[in-house]
Scaffold this motif. Structure first.
Motif, PDB file in Angstrom:
ATOM      1  N   ARG A   1       0.834  -1.200   0.000  1.00 23.86           N
ATOM      2  CA  ARG A   1       0.000   0.000   0.000  1.00 23.86           C
ATOM      3  C   ARG A   1       0.873   1.257   0.000  1.00 23.86           C
ATOM      4  NH1 ARG A   1      -4.064  -2.014   4.823  1.00 23.86           N
ATOM      5  NH2 ARG A   1      -5.396  -3.378   3.573  1.00 23.86           N
ATOM      6  N   ALA A   2       1.913   1.241   0.798  1.00 25.00           N
ATOM      7  CA  ALA A   2       2.793   2.402   0.882  1.00 25.00           C
ATOM      8  C   ALA A   2       3.485   2.666  -0.452  1.00 25.00           C
ATOM      9  CB  ALA A   2       3.826   2.188   1.983  1.00 25.00           C
ATOM     10  N   ARG A   3       3.839   1.611  -1.156  1.00 25.79           N
ATOM     11  CA  ARG A   3       4.510   1.776  -2.448  1.00 25.79           C
ATOM     12  C   ARG A   3       3.542   2.247  -3.535  1.00 25.79           C
ATOM     13  NH1 ARG A   3       9.629  -1.128  -2.899  1.00 25.79           N
ATOM     14  NH2 ARG A   3      10.205  -1.880  -0.829  1.00 25.79           N
ATOM     15  N   ARG A   4       2.256   1.933  -3.372  1.00 26.89           N
ATOM     16  CA  ARG A   4       1.261   2.356  -4.361  1.00 26.89           C
ATOM     17  C   ARG A   4       0.900   3.830  -4.206  1.00 26.89           C
ATOM     18  NH1 ARG A   4      -2.233  -2.144  -3.084  1.00 26.89           N
ATOM     19  NH2 ARG A   4      -3.530  -0.589  -2.076  1.00 26.89           N
TER      20      ARG A   4
ATOM     21  N   PRO B   1      -4.892   3.890  -2.264  1.00 27.39           N
ATOM     22  CA  PRO B   1      -5.841   3.235  -3.173  1.00 27.39           C
ATOM     23  C   PRO B   1      -6.361   1.928  -2.587  1.00 27.39           C
ATOM     24  CG  PRO B   1      -3.591   2.880  -3.907  1.00 27.39           C
ATOM     25  CD  PRO B   1      -3.515   3.856  -2.781  1.00 27.39           C
ATOM     26  N   SER B   2      -7.493   1.490  -3.091  1.00 27.95           N
ATOM     27  CA  SER B   2      -8.063   0.224  -2.640  1.00 27.95           C
ATOM     28  C   SER B   2      -7.146  -0.934  -3.003  1.00 27.95           C
ATOM     29  CB  SER B   2      -9.433   0.008  -3.287  1.00 27.95           C
ATOM     30  OG  SER B   2     -10.349   1.000  -2.880  1.00 27.95           O
ATOM     31  N   ASP B   3      -7.138  -1.924  -2.126  1.00 25.03           N
ATOM     32  CA  ASP B   3      -6.423  -3.154  -2.439  1.00 25.03           C
ATOM     33  C   ASP B   3      -7.118  -3.841  -3.609  1.00 25.03           C
ATOM     34  OD1 ASP B   3      -4.720  -2.801  -0.193  1.00 25.03           O
ATOM     35  OD2 ASP B   3      -6.254  -3.664   1.109  1.00 25.03           O
ATOM     36  N   GLN B   4      -6.336  -4.548  -4.424  1.00 24.55           N
ATOM     37  CA  GLN B   4      -6.856  -5.230  -5.600  1.00 24.55           C
ATOM     38  C   GLN B   4      -6.515  -6.715  -5.502  1.00 24.55           C
ATOM     39  OE1 GLN B   4      -8.440  -3.804  -8.308  1.00 24.55           O
ATOM     40  NE2 GLN B   4      -8.029  -1.623  -8.076  1.00 24.55           N
TER      41      GLN B   4
END
Length: 471
Positions: free
Chosen positions: A80-83, A97-100
């Protein structure tokens, strides 16, 4: 690309013929040594029933599960932090962003539908966690790499044939090898004949089971997979794990202990980043492909595969014997991440989940036989396994945010086209299946598969989900 139930039908027919194969035992297949697969138990309930002291067993299982959850959760938090920087201005405001997530089911040759659907979509998410079972295990790697370039060392396309590779321009769907990972996935389902994937034992099904323990072998499929899952492909998967903290699992069933497991394919692939030895890279390729084959192999159709995990060396078969699809690693990661961020789950069910009426006329059966009733029971079991598994995954998707679910049916699609009515190269999928049937294949129908790919493509192009809470 295996499927459980066609081979269970083989067992029924063998029993009906009065054949006893118990005395025709086979040696345990030899594993590739040193694979040391990292596996995650896939459960539908507690395992304490196997232990003398149930409370102690529950405590141990809970402790082990907590450790897994923390490990996978830490990867998801870092992911998540990298996104976040990818969001631009939103990222500066601290938005995440939402997890996928993506779950891919089994379904044998009907994996052609899922491959076509994702090909038709064009733009695909970069999923945080991908899971696959059986035919979904083949799909999983190339979809995991959907937004990555085709590895430079995937140059041997001698395996490419079949309708999707040889159609004259303007007469049907044509896919050029090497243009994308998802395109290469589609071509994996394009075959000229069943022998491209499966080698039937000499002497026929019964003789093969009696002499070799199986009706056929996946030798041709293994050779095809080795050309697709190149060292560069493994390294691409491994980099996504090490650099982006993405995760990929395939489901298998352990014949020795009877449980289901998810094999961590990203951890395995990352080992290819640590060596330039051709011998070691070839061994890792074999480990990777054998895990995929174990997820697809169903005795007595094709033999089981022996895998060496970090804890034991045991025999494995199609994960669909336990789960049609699964999200256990997703659940563990969400528990370990320690928060309730929204997520989007895509569920591709590579089969129909509709059992249909017993009689072709749709009327109640007036006469029946033991074999016919047994085959009907197999159909009902198959459908129920997939329905339970799909319901489990769907509940997670809905509870955590958004769910997009597709399967081989027009159910839930007002005015949607029936799969068998789809026209490819001038004939319906039903007509192509009848033509293929003249060659009496065990499981893989070449033109029907091509037609089903095209049906999936037509739906993916307009994102025609059977169920969606995202739109």
């Amino acid at each position: 690309m295996g499927e459980v139930m066609p081979f269970l039908r083989s067992l029924v027919l063998l029993a009906a013929a009065g054949l006893s194969v118990a005395g025709c035992s086979q040696p345990r297949p030899k594993p590739i040594l040193g694979c040391n697969y990292q596996v995650l138990p896939l459960t539908v309930g507690p395992r304490w029933h196997q232990a003398p002291n149930r409370l102690d067993a529950v405590a141990r299982a809970a402790s082990a599960q907590d450790a897994v959850s923390q490990r996978l959760g830490a990867l998801l938090r870092e992911r998540r932090a990298r996104r976040a920087p990818l969001l631009g201005a939103q990222g500066e405001k601290g938005a995440v962003p939402s997890d996928q997530f993506l779950a891919l089911s089994g379904g044998g040759q009907h994996g052609s539908f899922g491959a076509g659907f994702f090909y038709g979509m064009g733009t695909l998410p970069t999923w945080d966690i991908v899971t696959g079972v059986s035919t979904g295990s083949l799909q999983s790697t190339l979809l995991f790499l959907a937004n990555q370039p085709v590895p430079a060392d995937r140059t041997d396309y001698s395996w490419v044939d079949g309708p999707l590779a040889s159609q004259a321009e303007g007469t049907g769907m044509v896919v050029k090898p090497g243009t994308s990972n998802v395109g290469d996935l589609v071509l994996a389902y394009s075959i000229d004949k069943e022998a491209d994937l499966m080698r039937v034992r000499a002497g026929g099904a019964v003789s093969g089971v009696l002499r070799k323990g199986s009706t056929a072998s996946f030798g041709p499929l293994r050779a095809r997979l080795l050309k697709i899952m190149t060292p560069g492909t493994l390294r691409a998967v491994g980099r996504e794990w090490r650099d982006q903290k993405r995760q990929l699992f395939v489901g298998v069933s352990n014949l020795d202990d009877g449980e289901g497991y998810g094999i961590d394919m990203t951890e395995l692939a990352a080992r290819a980043l640590d060596t330039d030895s051709p011998t070691e890279l070839a061994r890792l390729q074999g480990c990777y492909v054998d895990a995929m084959l174990a997820s697809s192999s169903v005795p007595p159709g094709v033999p089981p595969v022996t895998l060496q995990t970090a804890n034991a060396t045991e025999m494995y078969m199609d994960g669909g014997a336990r789960f049609g699809m699964f999200l256990e690693p997703v659940l563990a990661a969400l528990r370990g991440a320690g928060d309730e961020d929204r997520s989007r789950t895509m569920l591709m069910v590579n089969t129909t989940m509709e059992v249909g009426r017993w009689s072709a006329s749709g009327q109640p059966m007036q006469r029946w036989s033991a074999v016919g009733a047994a085959l009907r029971a197999v159909d009902l079991m198959e459908t129920q396994v997939y329905r339970f598994s799909a319901a489990s995954v769907a509940r997670v998707g809905i509870a955590k945010g958004e769910l997009d679910m597709a399967y081989l049916s027009n159910a839930g699609i007002p005015g949607g086209e029936q799969p068998n009515d789809h026209v490819f190269n001038g004939k319906t999928c039903s007509a192509w299946q009848a033509i293929d049937a003249k060659a009496k294949p065990l499981q893989f129908y070449p033109w029907y598969m091509a037609c089903t790919v095209d049906y999936g493509r037509s739906r993916g192009a307009i994102q025609q989900w059977n169920h969606s809470t995202s739109h």
